[in-house]
Every structure is written in structure tokens, then in C-alpha cells.
Design a protein around this motif. Structure first.
Motif, short mmCIF file in Angstrom:
data_model
loop_
_atom_site.label_atom_id
_atom_site.label_comp_id
_atom_site.label_asym_id
_atom_site.label_seq_id
_atom_site.Cartn_x
_atom_site.Cartn_y
_atom_site.Cartn_z
N ASP A 53 0.87 -1.19 0.15
CA ASP A 53 -0.11 -0.13 0.11
C ASP A 53 0.88 1.16 0.09
OD1 ASP A 53 -2.26 1.69 0.23
OD2 ASP A 53 -2.46 1.04 2.35
N ILE A 54 0.37 2.32 -0.57
CA ILE A 54 1.11 3.73 -0.67
C ILE A 54 0.94 4.15 0.71
CG2 ILE A 54 1.33 5.93 -1.51
CD1 ILE A 54 2.47 3.71 -3.50
N GLN A 55 -0.06 4.10 1.30
CA GLN A 55 -0.26 4.85 2.84
C GLN A 55 -0.31 3.91 3.80
OE1 GLN A 55 -4.04 7.26 1.83
NE2 GLN A 55 -2.65 8.93 1.87
N LEU A 56 0.89 3.77 4.39
CA LEU A 56 0.98 2.97 5.69
C LEU A 56 1.08 3.94 6.92
CD1 LEU A 56 3.32 0.36 4.25
CD2 LEU A 56 0.85 -0.05 4.81
N PRO A 57 0.61 3.45 8.16
CA PRO A 57 0.61 4.31 9.21
C PRO A 57 2.08 4.90 9.66
CG PRO A 57 -0.20 2.17 9.76
CD PRO A 57 0.23 2.22 8.39
N LYS A 58 3.11 4.09 9.52
CA LYS A 58 4.38 4.82 10.11
C LYS A 58 5.27 5.54 8.99
CE LYS A 58 4.24 1.79 14.17
NZ LYS A 58 5.12 0.96 15.02
N GLN A 59 5.25 4.88 7.98
CA GLN A 59 5.93 5.44 6.69
C GLN A 59 5.23 5.23 5.60
OE1 GLN A 59 10.03 3.63 6.30
NE2 GLN A 59 8.98 2.18 7.66
N SER A 60 5.65 5.90 4.60
CA SER A 60 4.85 5.89 3.18
C SER A 60 5.49 4.74 2.65
CB SER A 60 5.15 7.29 2.39
OG SER A 60 6.29 7.34 1.80
N GLY A 61 4.67 4.03 1.38
CA GLY A 61 5.19 3.13 0.63
C GLY A 61 6.23 3.72 -0.19
N ILE A 62 6.29 4.61 -0.64
CA ILE A 62 7.43 5.31 -1.27
C ILE A 62 8.79 5.17 -0.51
CG2 ILE A 62 8.36 7.21 -2.48
CD1 ILE A 62 5.56 7.94 -3.30
N ASP A 63 8.65 5.70 0.79
CA ASP A 63 9.68 5.65 1.72
C ASP A 63 10.16 4.08 1.70
OD1 ASP A 63 9.95 8.35 1.84
OD2 ASP A 63 8.73 8.21 3.79
N ILE A 68 13.74 -0.59 0.47
CA ILE A 68 13.75 -2.06 -0.27
C ILE A 68 14.81 -2.10 -1.38
CG2 ILE A 68 12.59 -3.60 -1.68
CD1 ILE A 68 10.04 -2.91 -0.03
N LYS A 69 14.92 -1.12 -2.25
CA LYS A 69 15.76 -0.84 -3.25
C LYS A 69 17.25 -0.61 -2.90
CE LYS A 69 12.61 -1.79 -6.12
NZ LYS A 69 12.78 -3.30 -6.82
N ALA A 70 17.48 0.13 -1.64
CA ALA A 70 18.66 0.31 -1.36
C ALA A 70 19.22 -0.78 -0.44
CB ALA A 70 18.60 1.57 -0.29
N LYS A 96 7.45 6.05 -11.73
CA LYS A 96 8.60 6.94 -11.95
C LYS A 96 9.57 6.79 -10.52
CE LYS A 96 10.41 11.45 -12.67
NZ LYS A 96 10.01 12.92 -12.99
N GLU A 97 8.74 6.60 -9.22
CA GLU A 97 9.55 6.28 -8.07
C GLU A 97 10.46 4.94 -8.22
OE1 GLU A 97 10.16 8.16 -5.33
OE2 GLU A 97 8.82 9.73 -6.04
N GLY A 98 9.72 3.93 -8.94
CA GLY A 98 10.27 2.74 -9.06
C GLY A 98 9.84 1.59 -8.70
N PHE A 99 8.29 1.67 -8.60
CA PHE A 99 7.35 0.45 -8.38
C PHE A 99 7.24 -0.14 -9.92
CE2 PHE A 99 5.77 2.98 -4.98
CZ PHE A 99 5.73 2.14 -3.81
N ASP A 100 7.33 -1.41 -9.87
CA ASP A 100 7.37 -2.26 -10.85
C ASP A 100 6.03 -2.35 -11.66
OD1 ASP A 100 10.07 -3.70 -11.19
OD2 ASP A 100 9.41 -3.81 -8.85
N GLN A 101 5.02 -1.90 -10.98
CA GLN A 101 3.51 -2.09 -11.02
C GLN A 101 2.57 -1.31 -10.24
OE1 GLN A 101 2.25 -5.65 -12.97
NE2 GLN A 101 0.15 -4.83 -12.72
#
Length: 122
Positions: A53-63, A68-70, A96-101
Motif C-alpha cells: 500500500d502507498i499509505q501505511l501508518p508509520k511511513q509511506s510506501g514510497i519511503d 527495499i531498493k537500497a 517513476k518512483e520505481g514501483f514495478d507496477q
């Protein structure tokens, strides 16, 4: 067994839907409801795919995606965003952020299972 899929989802109904669909299809499922420890969880269970999910309670899915990628243990794992943000600009931004889909809510179970199978090599 079709492999392990990690789910990062804070909504209990969405988590249950995803878990049941994947389990019935033969996948092992590991879960994180808030994103804490998700990178270690994915690395420790040798996941083949992460649904997040993109919106998680403690940190964003983007973060979390950046973490994960690092991390060398998880950098190559495909990560699919699962989100209600379905407008074309949002979807393009997630890619663009790097999600595969990007899988948009409401979720089509048939399409979800086809997409997961494609990433897991089933």
C-alpha cells in the motif's frame, strides 16, 4: 508451492482479501500492517514479490520502496504498489518512483493473481 509474497497493507479488510486470494492460489503470505520491519521480513522469507500500500501508518510506501531498493538483500525484488490513487498522474508518479507496477483499488482478484503469477514465474 508458488513462492512467498509479502503484503504491506494497513487496512484489515484489504489485507484479508489479498491474503486469502494469494493463499488459495498456492502462495505463502507474510504480512506487515504498518511497514515496520518489512525489508527484513522480505529478506528473511526469501520473498519473490512485495505488494505494498502507498499509505501505511508509520511511513509511506514510497519511503519503504526506497529502503527495499537500497538493501542488497531485497533490491532485486519486484514491488507492486496497491493503491486507491488511480488517476494517470499518480500512477505515472509511482512508476517513476520505481514501483514495478501499480494495482489500483478496488482490486480485481483475477488480474491480481495474473500479475502476481507473472512476477513469480508461475
Amino acid at each position: 508451492m508458488a513462492g512467498t509474497v509479502v503484503i504491506g497493507e494497513d487496512n484489515p479488510m484489504n489485507m484479508k482479501l489479498l491474503e486469502q486470494a494469494l493463499t488459495i492460489a498456492g502462495y505463502r503470505v507474510e504480512k506487515s500492517s504498518d511497514g515496520d520491519g518489512l525489508v527484513d521480513l522480505a529478506a528473511g522469507c526469501d520473498a519473490r514479490l512485495i505488494l505494498m500500500d502507498i499509505q501505511l501508518p508509520k511511513q509511506s510506501g514510497i519511503d519503504l520502496l526506497r529502503q527495499i531498493k537500497a538493501d542488497g538483500r531485497t533490491a532485486a525484488m519486484p514491488v507492486l504498489a496497491v493503491t486507491a490513487f488511480a488517476d494517470p498522474d499518480s500512477v505515472a508518479g509511482f512508476l517513476k518512483e520505481g514501483f514495478d507496477q501499480v494495482i489500483t483499488k478496488p482490486i480485481s482478484i483475477r488480474k491480481l493473481l495474473d500479475d502476481v503469477a507473472g512476477y513469480c514465474g508461475d
